[in-house]
Design an enzyme around this catalytic site. Structure first.
Site, mmCIF file in Angstrom:
data_model
loop_
_atom_site.group_PDB
_atom_site.id
_atom_site.type_symbol
_atom_site.label_atom_id
_atom_site.label_comp_id
_atom_site.label_asym_id
_atom_site.label_seq_id
_atom_site.Cartn_x
_atom_site.Cartn_y
_atom_site.Cartn_z
ATOM 1 N N SER A 169 -18.042 51.539 30.539
ATOM 2 C CA SER A 169 -19.348 52.145 30.303
ATOM 3 C C SER A 169 -19.264 52.875 28.971
ATOM 4 O O SER A 169 -18.191 53.006 28.387
ATOM 5 C CB SER A 169 -19.696 53.107 31.418
ATOM 6 O OG SER A 169 -18.689 54.071 31.526
ATOM 7 N N ILE A 170 -20.403 53.339 28.473
ATOM 8 C CA ILE A 170 -20.322 54.118 27.248
ATOM 9 C C ILE A 170 -20.792 55.533 27.500
ATOM 10 O O ILE A 170 -21.642 55.785 28.341
ATOM 11 C CB ILE A 170 -21.092 53.493 26.054
ATOM 12 C CG1 ILE A 170 -22.450 52.989 26.459
ATOM 13 C CG2 ILE A 170 -20.298 52.409 25.415
ATOM 14 C CD1 ILE A 170 -23.159 52.291 25.312
ATOM 15 N N LYS A 183 -30.886 50.445 23.440
ATOM 16 C CA LYS A 183 -30.195 50.459 24.730
ATOM 17 C C LYS A 183 -31.152 49.879 25.757
ATOM 18 O O LYS A 183 -32.095 50.534 26.198
ATOM 19 C CB LYS A 183 -29.764 51.872 25.119
ATOM 20 C CG LYS A 183 -28.911 51.858 26.373
ATOM 21 C CD LYS A 183 -28.200 53.167 26.604
ATOM 22 C CE LYS A 183 -27.182 53.070 27.717
ATOM 23 N NZ LYS A 183 -27.741 52.699 29.004
HETATM 24 S S1 IVH Z 1 -22.315 48.105 24.490
HETATM 25 C C1 IVH Z 1 -18.009 49.280 25.390
HETATM 26 N N1 IVH Z 1 -24.840 47.807 23.736
HETATM 27 O O1 IVH Z 1 -25.458 50.303 28.674
HETATM 28 C C2 IVH Z 1 -19.452 49.206 25.070
HETATM 29 N N2 IVH Z 1 -24.416 48.419 26.004
HETATM 30 O O2 IVH Z 1 -22.634 51.931 29.687
HETATM 31 C C3 IVH Z 1 -20.160 48.384 26.034
HETATM 32 N N3 IVH Z 1 -26.440 48.622 27.379
HETATM 33 O O3 IVH Z 1 -24.735 49.042 31.468
HETATM 34 C C4 IVH Z 1 -21.620 48.480 26.042
HETATM 35 N N4 IVH Z 1 -27.885 48.143 25.788
HETATM 36 O O4 IVH Z 1 -25.339 47.096 29.907
HETATM 37 C C5 IVH Z 1 -24.006 48.117 24.765
HETATM 38 N N5 IVH Z 1 -26.994 47.493 22.933
HETATM 39 C C6 IVH Z 1 -26.169 47.779 23.940
HETATM 40 C C7 IVH Z 1 -26.646 48.076 25.249
HETATM 41 C C8 IVH Z 1 -25.734 48.392 26.252
HETATM 42 C C9 IVH Z 1 -27.746 48.461 27.075
HETATM 43 C C10 IVH Z 1 -25.977 49.016 28.716
HETATM 44 C C11 IVH Z 1 -24.838 48.198 29.246
HETATM 45 C C12 IVH Z 1 -24.152 49.126 30.214
HETATM 46 C C13 IVH Z 1 -24.443 50.454 29.635
HETATM 47 C C14 IVH Z 1 -23.212 50.971 28.924
#
Ligand code: IVH
Length: 699
Positions: free
Chosen positions: A83-84, A122
């Site tokens: 997750s981020i 996001k």
């Molecule tokens: S990158 C290690 N980019 O946000 C990084 N995530 O906790 C991995 N999400 O449920 C994620 N838009 O599905 C990334 N442009 C984006 C995103 C994104 C939505 C969601 C992802 C996850 C949550 C990250």
């Protein structure tokens, strides 16, 4: 035995179909009519049926006809789906804090260059991992707990045509693509509309819609849901990836493989760039066709990403920076019923105050009785409240799991009011085919009188500054004003009796009232508060008839010659002027000195696009939707919200959804921006005096 010729034909068909699917689903710019595509598809299906040895897992035919599953198989992710970290701070500060942390970790000082980032949206959907081996989609898995997800390959193949079964241009041995499955807001609404018509359950919001659909065991059901996809990163990577030095290059590669990559991403330098992106997207948020809950910042250099690494299962090189949530949970304390200007009774949920969409909300509309019952909102329920942009907060759905044992009864407006208007006690009615109950008290009802006066004095009507809520309340309650005409007989003596009314404000008010006598016909018509006559219609009527007496004299047939005036509006107008009381008020207003310039009227003038109906969908490359609408309307066209047989043209931009599908289904001509410009011309139409702002709230 299958011939060489047939093998070649099948391969060629697969390539062609893939190409057309990409044009249709990803680029949104089909190269051939649907019927041609169907022919190719059927030919391939027939060939594969006849010769099972022609079957391929990456064939476009693999997208149809799957069987329901018993359960989803667990999938151990080759690379965990982390997750981020979320910057909960919704101000600029979140961006600055992230940049400061990154610089500190990298040991950068003040004299060092700014760090380069990629900013993305996001997306508010469901994360998915897509595994390709030798370029062929072999597995799609949900995130699950990050280590182990669920195998949803079948559903992904069936429901999301935007996801390629075969990568374009090259077959890397192994590559995993990560991204978000989501549902567009218009698709979500269309879907719910259809479900409602069929009496089937509806989806609560697009995010639940996306997540729930992918976890449907029956792929046929999943495929009915309008799902979309954006790619934003990689899981397990192929060997030999070293030449891709940046995340931006990864995004470009994803695009080249045939994935939809959202165009709203930007490479920026330093904290300032992050802050600007966050601000720009906050402004755009509500005009995006899908929900986002924030933006994501990622360090662009892959080498720096590696150096930064991870902390407690979150990357140090990425962060999510949120916007205020547009939906929140809260409890319904009571359900009130408000009386509107034309007597419309609106149920309003009185809520436990909650911070949503950037403000504290304690009232949310329930629209009408049917909506309240359909959602089954009861006193004591926990509900989802939504407030997006400037839209009035509304109750979206009840969280049934949280319904207390002692909950109120199912909503019954008439029973609750004992058949009487809560303000004036007049009978309430709900006519056949109408969604709303109404108070029959007319201007006898103080609530309607107050609303009518506020409308009359409003900024878009006669614009009487100082005649607001509190004052109207007092004037009506003290029986000083019964009709709008009474406003013009108010004197200093009457005003002096009112609360909080000093001599200066009384003088100002009288001056403003006096000033309002000199107006335009369009404003006057709008100010009358005729049911179904908003600002745009009032302008159309004024332009068409040129004089009030001609308008009053017009019958329904005559009225329907005005652009955009249909039988319902025409009927509301004749009913209004047919009422002796209303004609009396108009006479009194004229006697008080109310005046406007009258003209010949344009009763017969035709505009180039008169009688043509357009529907706009998706995002055009350079023109905003408002701009396109304005141009079309200035030339006499009507811009409608949904596609039907009566639609003459659909103007489609990027990410056009179900409206475009519908247009194709009904063979409605589709224009892109260039086509539109050819039709309306590039120059801004001369809209002086006839600009058409969006219609205000109409009853
Ligand atoms: S990158 C290690 N980019 O946000 C990084 N995530 O906790 C991995 N999400 O449920 C994620 N838009 O599905 C990334 N442009 C984006 C995103 C994104 C939505 C969601 C992802 C996850 C949550 C990250």
């Amino acid at each position: 035995m299958v011939s060489q010729e047939q093998v070649r034909r099948a391969a060629r068909l697969r390539d062609e179909i893939r190409f057309h699917e990409y044009r249709y689903y990803v680029l949104d710019s089909p190269a051939i009519p649907d019927a041609e595509y169907d022919k190719l598809f059927q030919e391939l299906q027939a060939l594969e049926e006849q010769y099972p040895e022609l079957h391929r897992p990456d064939s476009p035919t693999q997208r149809v006809g799957g069987k329901p599953l018993e359960m989803f198989q667990p999938v151990l992710h080759a690379v965990p789906m982390l997750s981020i970290r979320t910057e909960t701070d919704i101000s600029d500060q979140g961006a600055v804090a992230f940049d400061t942390r990154v610089r500190k970790e990298l040991g950068l000082g003040e004299s060092d260059l700014p760090v380069e980032y990629v900013c993305e949206l996001k997306f508010d959907g469901l994360a998915i991992n897509l595994r390709y081996e030798e370029g062929v989609l072999v597995q799609a898995a949900t995130r699950g707990d990050g280590e182990t997800g669920e195998d949803v390959t079948q559903n992904v193949k069936h429901a999301i045509r935007q996801i390629p079964l075969l990568l374009e241009g090259g077959r890397p041995s192994v590559v995993e693509v990560r991204g978000e499955i989501y549902m567009r807001r218009d698709d979500f609404e269309d879907y719910n509309e259809k479900q409602r018509e069929l009496g089937l359950p509806t989806l609560v919001n697009p995010r639940n819609g996306a997540a729930g659909s992918i976890r449907q065991l029956d792929p046929a059901l999943a495929a009915r849901r309008p799902l979309k996809f954006f790619a934003y990163g990689l899981g397990e990577k192929v060997q030999g990836w070293d030449w891709r030095a940046t995340h931006k290059e990864v995004l470009d590669q994803l695009d080249a493989w045939g994935f939809p990559v959202n165009r709203e991403h930007r490479v920026v330098q330093g904290a300032q760039g992050l802050v600007e992106f966050h601000r720009d997207i906050a402004i755009k948020r509500d005009s995006l066709p899908f929900d986002i809950d924030g933006v994501v910042y990622k360090v662009n250099s892959l080498a720096l990403q590696e150096r930064l690494g991870f902390v407690s299962r979150e990357p140090r090189w990425a962060v999510a920076h949120k916007f205020p949530a547009e939906e929140q949970l809260t409890v319904v304390r009571d359900i009130d019923i408000q009386v509107g200007r034309t007597g419309k009774l609106t149920p309003v949920a009185k809520l436990e105050p909650v911070f949503v969409g950037g403000t504290t909300v304690s009232n949310a509309t329930l629209h009408n009785e049917d909506e309240t019952r359909r959602k089954d909102v009861r006193i004591g329920d926990t509900v989802i409240v939504r407030r997006a942009g400037d839209v009035i907060p509304e109750v979206v759905a009840v969280v049934l799991d949280r319904r207390p044992a002692e909950v109120g009864e199912p909503f019954d407006l008439s029973k609750r009011l004992e058949g009487k208007c809560p303000v004036c006690g007049s009978a309430i009615v709900r006519e056949e085919g109408e969604a709303d109950w109404r108070c029959t008290g007319g201007l006898f009802c103080p609530a309607q009188r107050k609303q009518a006066l506020l409308h009359f004095a409003g900024r878009r009507a006669l614009d009487i500054e100082g005649l607001g809520d509190k004052l109207v309340e007092q004037l009506v309650d003290m029986q000083l004003v019964h009709t709008p005409a009474d406003i013009y007989t108010l004197g200093m003596i009457a005003l002096a009796d009112l609360e909080r009314m000093g001599e200066k404000s009384a003088l100002n008010l009288i001056a403003a009232i006096d000033q309002s006598k000199y107006t335009t016909l369009a404003r006057f018509i709008y100010a009358l508060g005729i049911r179904n006559v908003g600002e745009t219609t009032a302008k159309d009527l004024a332009r068409h008839f040129g004089s009030l007496d001609k308008l009053i004299a017009a019958d329904e047939e005559r009225l329907q010659q005005v652009p955009d005036v249909g039988p319902i509006v025409a009927q509301s107008i004749t009913a209004f002027f047919g009422e002796p009381h209303n004609r009396e008020v108009i006479a009194q207003l004229r006697a008080a000195g109310m005046q406007w310039p009258e003209q010949e009227g344009e009763m017969v003038r035709e505009l180039p696009l008169s009688g043509k109906t357009f529907v706009l969908t998706g995002t055009l490359p350079t023109m905003s939707r408002e701009e396109a609408k304005e141009k079309l309307e200035a030339l006499g066209a009507k811009v409608a919200g949904s596609v039907s047989k009566k639609t003459d043209y659909v103007v489609a931009g990027a990410e056009a959804g179900s409206k475009l599908d519908k247009a194709r289904e009904l063979n409605v001509p589709v224009l892109d921006e260039t086509g539109l410009i050819n039709m309306v011309g590039r120059a801004r139409p001369d809209t002086a005096g006839k600009a058409r702002p969006t219609e205000g709230e109409q009853e």
